[in-house]
Motif scaffolding. Structure first.
Motif, PDB file in Angstrom:
ATOM      1  N   ASP A 192       0.761  -1.199   0.020  1.00 36.52           N
ATOM      2  CA  ASP A 192       0.015  -0.059  -0.010  1.00 36.52           C
ATOM      3  C   ASP A 192       0.700   1.115  -0.154  1.00 36.52           C
ATOM      4  O   ASP A 192       0.603   2.346  -0.718  1.00 36.52           O
ATOM      5  CB  ASP A 192      -1.067   0.041   1.114  1.00 36.52           C
ATOM      6  N   GLN A 197     -12.715  -7.122  -6.249  1.00 44.82           N
ATOM      7  CA  GLN A 197     -11.890  -5.917  -6.052  1.00 44.82           C
ATOM      8  C   GLN A 197     -11.911  -5.074  -7.588  1.00 44.82           C
ATOM      9  O   GLN A 197     -12.093  -5.948  -8.618  1.00 44.82           O
ATOM     10  CB  GLN A 197     -10.402  -6.270  -5.718  1.00 44.82           C
ATOM     11  N   ASN A 201      -6.848  -2.715  -9.308  1.00 44.45           N
ATOM     12  CA  ASN A 201      -6.091  -3.436  -8.384  1.00 44.45           C
ATOM     13  C   ASN A 201      -5.659  -5.018  -8.601  1.00 44.45           C
ATOM     14  O   ASN A 201      -4.560  -5.454  -8.053  1.00 44.45           O
ATOM     15  CB  ASN A 201      -6.907  -3.593  -7.115  1.00 44.45           C
ATOM     16  N   GLN A 230       3.935  -6.360  -5.100  1.00 39.42           N
ATOM     17  CA  GLN A 230       2.686  -6.584  -4.636  1.00 39.42           C
ATOM     18  C   GLN A 230       2.147  -8.334  -4.339  1.00 39.42           C
ATOM     19  O   GLN A 230       1.023  -8.418  -4.580  1.00 39.42           O
ATOM     20  CB  GLN A 230       1.610  -5.984  -5.702  1.00 39.42           C
ATOM     21  N   ARG A 252      -0.787  -9.022  -1.928  1.00 32.74           N
ATOM     22  CA  ARG A 252      -2.107  -8.679  -2.567  1.00 32.74           C
ATOM     23  C   ARG A 252      -2.437  -9.959  -3.537  1.00 32.74           C
ATOM     24  O   ARG A 252      -3.641 -10.146  -3.459  1.00 32.74           O
ATOM     25  CB  ARG A 252      -2.004  -7.367  -3.379  1.00 32.74           C
ATOM     26  N   SER A 288      -7.627  -3.015   2.856  1.00 32.26           N
ATOM     27  CA  SER A 288      -6.158  -2.438   2.090  1.00 32.26           C
ATOM     28  C   SER A 288      -6.423  -1.109   1.870  1.00 32.26           C
ATOM     29  O   SER A 288      -7.516  -0.424   1.512  1.00 32.26           O
ATOM     30  CB  SER A 288      -5.965  -3.144   0.836  1.00 32.26           C
ATOM     31  N   ARG A 337      -6.059   2.149  -3.117  1.00 32.36           N
ATOM     32  CA  ARG A 337      -6.790   1.723  -4.298  1.00 32.36           C
ATOM     33  C   ARG A 337      -6.001   2.345  -5.596  1.00 32.36           C
ATOM     34  O   ARG A 337      -5.556   3.692  -5.645  1.00 32.36           O
ATOM     35  CB  ARG A 337      -8.430   2.548  -4.462  1.00 32.36           C
ATOM     36  N   VAL A 338      -5.836   1.674  -6.483  1.00 36.30           N
ATOM     37  CA  VAL A 338      -4.684   1.876  -7.610  1.00 36.30           C
ATOM     38  C   VAL A 338      -5.301   3.095  -8.318  1.00 36.30           C
ATOM     39  O   VAL A 338      -4.282   4.010  -8.791  1.00 36.30           O
ATOM     40  CB  VAL A 338      -4.578   0.721  -8.560  1.00 36.30           C
TER      41      VAL A 338
END
Length: 327
Positions: A27, A255, A259, A268, A271, A318, A321-322
């Motif tokens: 994150d 999601q 992401n 990542q 994730r 998380s 948020r991309v």
């Protein structure tokens, strides 16, 4: 028999704690992407950026600018040109404004990263970025609706690959919320030039021609939905190809697709592991996918003991948020 159970429970607790720590680290890494891109800083040594990614993002923002300015000029002058006559400073000003919107910037970054990952998979595993084995099977489906949707998806994916090579970002390919953000940036720049708002006709024409369901991401989403329970087959990356894989992983793990794309980056891994477990994959299946994406990362077997709903809950908490990296 009680002792092994206790050991497994202890291992699971340790793995869950490790996944949470790694997700938090991921994150923090993601939150640093937008500010770096926004200022086009020197990016050597930044794990999520490279000169190629920055150049591609800049190219996409400039392409968005040229499309908007061409629509404005067409409304005012009746021209149908595509921006060749726009002064470079006008293109740069609008591109800078688009780049200052971290939602727009984040999505451009994810598209560039998806293209980069697809190119790497093509080199490493000969995975065709356009036509995967699963998409080929869907095109040959005996259900006409699915076959037609798969053909449309193939065409859209081919256009995406070509657009990325040109560093383009067609307006029609934006998700709905991004399309509206781009319109707002355009109108903001127009007012700042002291020439009033963007011509209403230009905005309305673009909005009338926009159809999110016909975009590449829209078609991929519709195809995954049409597959029903068969969408689990799309979680085999080598069989599905990155584009369909990312859409399926996003749908099954609940999601955003952006992401799911960024989860495939080596930084990542937590994730991605959580997304796989949230989708219900067992440890062996997760290990197979990591061998293709990141062969240097070893997945602990005990992850298979982590309940999918628990993995989903960890993902949901998380902070990143991309497409909304610093809000």
């Amino acid at each position: 028999m009680a002792e092994p159970a206790t050991n497994i429970s202890g291992e699971l607790t340790s793995v869950e704690r490790l996944l949470k720590e790694e997700l938090a680290r991921g994150d923090r890494s993601l939150r640093g992407v937008a500010p770096v891109l926004a200022h086009m800083l020197e990016t050597s040594g930044h794990s999520l950026l490279s000169d190629a990614i920055v150049a591609r993002v800049r190219g996409m923002l400039e392409h968005l600018s040229r499309q908007l300015l061409a629509a404005e000029r067409a409304e005012v002058l009746g021209s149908t040109a595509h921006g060749e006559g726009d002064p470079p400073e006008a293109v740069d000003t609008l591109a800078d404004r688009l780049g200052s919107d971290h939602v727009v910037l984040g999505h451009a970054y994810v598209l560039a990263m998806e293209s980069h990952l697809a190119e790497r998979l093509e080199r490493r595993a000969s995975l065709d970025p356009v036509l995967s084995p699963l998409l080929q099977e869907l095109i040959a489906s005996d259900q006409p609706a699915i076959a037609e949707l798969a053909m449309a998806t193939l065409a859209a994916q081919s256009r995406f690959v070509q657009s990325q090579r040109r560093m383009d970002m067609p307006l029609a390919e934006l998700p709905a919320e991004l399309f509206l953000s781009v319109m707002a940036c355009w109108e903001s720049v127009a007012r700042g030039r002291g020439r009033g708002a963007v011509p209403k006709g230009a905005v309305e024409r673009l909005k009338r021609s926009y159809d999110e369901g016909a975009s590449r991401v829209g078609l991929l989403s519709r195809l995954v939905s049409a597959m029903g329970n068969g969408a689990l087959a799309a979680l085999e990356l080598e069989h599905a190809g990155l584009a369909l894989f990312a859409s399926a992983l996003a749908a099954v793990s609940r999601q955003p697709r952006d992401n799911a794309v960024i989860a495939c980056h080596e930084s990542q891994a937590a994730r991605l592991a959580l997304a796989f477990r949230a989708a219900g994959l067992d440890a062996q299946a997760i290990e197979r996918q990591f061998l293709l994406l990141e062969p240097g990362i070893r997945v602990p077997e005990v992850i298979g003991q982590l309940a999918p709903d628990r993995a989903q809950a960890i993902l949901a908490r998380s902070e990143a948020r991309v497409v909304d990296l610093d809000r």
